[in-house]
Design a protein around this motif. Sequence first.
Motif, mmCIF file in Angstrom:
data_model
loop_
_atom_site.group_PDB
_atom_site.id
_atom_site.type_symbol
_atom_site.label_atom_id
_atom_site.label_comp_id
_atom_site.label_asym_id
_atom_site.label_seq_id
_atom_site.Cartn_x
_atom_site.Cartn_y
_atom_site.Cartn_z
ATOM 1 N N ARG A 91 -54.621 -50.692 -21.553
ATOM 2 C CA ARG A 91 -53.059 -50.818 -21.901
ATOM 3 C C ARG A 91 -52.643 -52.353 -21.621
ATOM 4 N N HIS A 92 -52.342 -53.178 -22.479
ATOM 5 C CA HIS A 92 -51.687 -54.171 -22.319
ATOM 6 C C HIS A 92 -50.840 -54.951 -23.624
ATOM 7 N N LYS A 93 -50.388 -55.943 -23.366
ATOM 8 C CA LYS A 93 -49.471 -56.562 -24.501
ATOM 9 C C LYS A 93 -50.326 -57.984 -24.920
ATOM 10 N N ASP A 94 -50.362 -58.362 -25.945
ATOM 11 C CA ASP A 94 -51.093 -59.680 -26.298
ATOM 12 C C ASP A 94 -50.004 -60.801 -26.096
ATOM 13 N N ALA A 95 -50.626 -61.772 -25.256
ATOM 14 C CA ALA A 95 -49.745 -63.032 -24.891
ATOM 15 C C ALA A 95 -49.462 -63.964 -25.650
ATOM 16 N N GLU A 130 -46.991 -52.486 -26.400
ATOM 17 C CA GLU A 130 -48.162 -52.207 -25.274
ATOM 18 C C GLU A 130 -49.194 -51.381 -26.478
ATOM 19 N N HIS A 131 -50.522 -51.897 -26.131
ATOM 20 C CA HIS A 131 -51.559 -50.990 -27.068
ATOM 21 C C HIS A 131 -52.748 -50.993 -26.273
ATOM 22 N N ARG A 132 -53.625 -50.328 -26.670
ATOM 23 C CA ARG A 132 -54.915 -50.032 -26.049
ATOM 24 C C ARG A 132 -55.950 -49.608 -26.935
HETATM 25 FE FE LIG Z 1 -54.519 -56.775 -27.631
#
Ligand SMILES: [Fe+2]
Length: 445
Positions: free
Chosen positions: A210-214, A268-270
Motif C-alpha cells: 500500500r502506498h501513495k504516489d509521490a 492509497e493503492h497497492r
Molecule cells: Fe503507485
Amino acid sequence: MGLQLEPSFVQEAEHRPEPTISDAGAIPLVDLSSPPPTLIADIEAACRDWGFFQVVSHGVPLELLEGVQSMAKEFFSLPLEEKKRVQRDEENPVGYYDTERTQEVRDWKEVFDFTVKETFHIPVTEEDGRVRWREVRNQWPEHPPGMREACKEYRKAMEDLSFRLLELIALTLKLPPNRFNEFFKDTTSFIRLNHYPPCPSPDLALGVGRHKDAGALTVLAQDDVEGLDVKRKSDGKWVRVKPIPNSYIINIGDMVQVWSNDKYESPEHRVSVNSEKERFSIPFFFNPAYYTNIKPLDDLITEENPARYDEFNWGEFFMGRSNSNFKKLGVENTQIHHFKKKEQSLSSGGGHIVADHGNMGFQTVLNRKHVPGAVNGVQIQNLSPGADHIDSVHVAQVLEQVSGASVERIHSGLSGIVQNRSGAGCACTKSETKVLEFSQKFPGK
Ligand SMILES: [Fe+2]
Ligand SMILES: O=C(O)CCC(=O)C(=O)O
C-alpha cells in the motif's frame, strides 16, 4: 525468475489482501474527447471523489504502448545476470532491480526504471552536511535491441498526455491552464516497467505494498491481468481496478494534493499478485524539477481555506522516499502527512491535540500529561474507525508531527519495555487510552 518467498516479502496480517475485494462501482471512466464543460466536470468529480480514474480517447497511439510492452516482456525474460548488467544502485537510482520495498516489506516484482531526461544531476546531502551532486543517467540494456528507441517515443507521448491532464486539473481548480507548467521544466519524471511474476503465496505478499504516489500525477498502463487495488475514499474499502483495453489509469499524486490544499487527495493503492499469471504494468510518474518548492498554491488560499502544509522541497522529499526503498530503515519513510502544519505544539502547554494520520485512515487524540520521571509524557487514545491498533511507529510519528522533534525512545506505556521507535509488538488497541513516556531529540542538541 528468481524471487523466492522469504520472510522479507510477507505482509503483516492487517495488510494482506483480503480474500474478497469489491469490484463493483469501478473507478470513474473519463472520455477525453468529451466537450470541455463535460470533460472538466467529469475530471473534477473524479479527482474529488476518488483521485483515481481511467481515461479513454487519450490520443496515445496504441502501437507505441504495444512496442514498449513487448520490449518489457523480452527484457524481463532474460537471464538474471543479463538484467543485472543494468542494475540500479544507491548512486544511480535508475535501471533494473528486484529488491524494492514499500512500507518496509519487499514487493513481489522486478522493475526497470528510466527517466525522461537522459541524464540530470541532483544535490544530495551527506551525513556530515556537505552537499554533492549526484548524476542520474539512464542505463539501457543491449537486449532487446530497440528497447531504448521504443521507450523514448513512448515517454514523449506520456509527457504530452500528462501536461494535458494537468491543464485540465488546473481548470477544475479555476486556475489558468498552464498554472503548473513552470514546475516541470527540469522534470524528474520517470517511467517504470513493472513485472509481477506468479507468486506461490498471493495471500501473504503484494506486488506493491500500500502506498501513495509521490509526484504530481501517475499515468499507468496495465495489461489484461488485474491486480491493481485502490482504497475507496468513501468507505476505505479496497476496490479492484478492472482493466479496460487501450485506456490509462490516472492517479493524483502527493504534489497535486498539496498544491490543491487537500481539495484533491493522493489515493492509497497497492498491487495484488496471483499464483497463475504474470502481470506487466507501465506507470509514468510525472514529477516536478528537483528544485521545486512545494506548498499550497497562493491562488487557492483564503482565510477560510488556510494553507494546510508547510513548504518543502520536492527533490529532498523524493530522495527521502527513494532511499528507503534500498534499505530497511526501521521507520516509516517520508510521507506527505509529515509536512502537514502542526495544529498545536506539544511544548506549548497542556491541551488536546488531534493528530490526523491522513494516509493511515485514523486519528489520535493526544493529551499532554506530566508523567513524573519521564522526559515527556502523553496520553494517547485510539479513536480509529479503521485501525485495530496503533503501534509505536505510528505513535512516534504523531509525536514528531505535533512537537517537531524526533522521538528517540518510547520508555513505557505501550508494552512496558524500553524500545526505539521502530519497536514492534506494542499496541494501543481500538478505543483504548494509554499513558506513555518517551524521550525526544531536538534538532541541534
Ligand atoms: Fe503507485
Ligand atoms: O502495477 C500497477 O498496476 C501499479 C503500480 C504502482 O502503483 C506503482 O508502481 O507505483
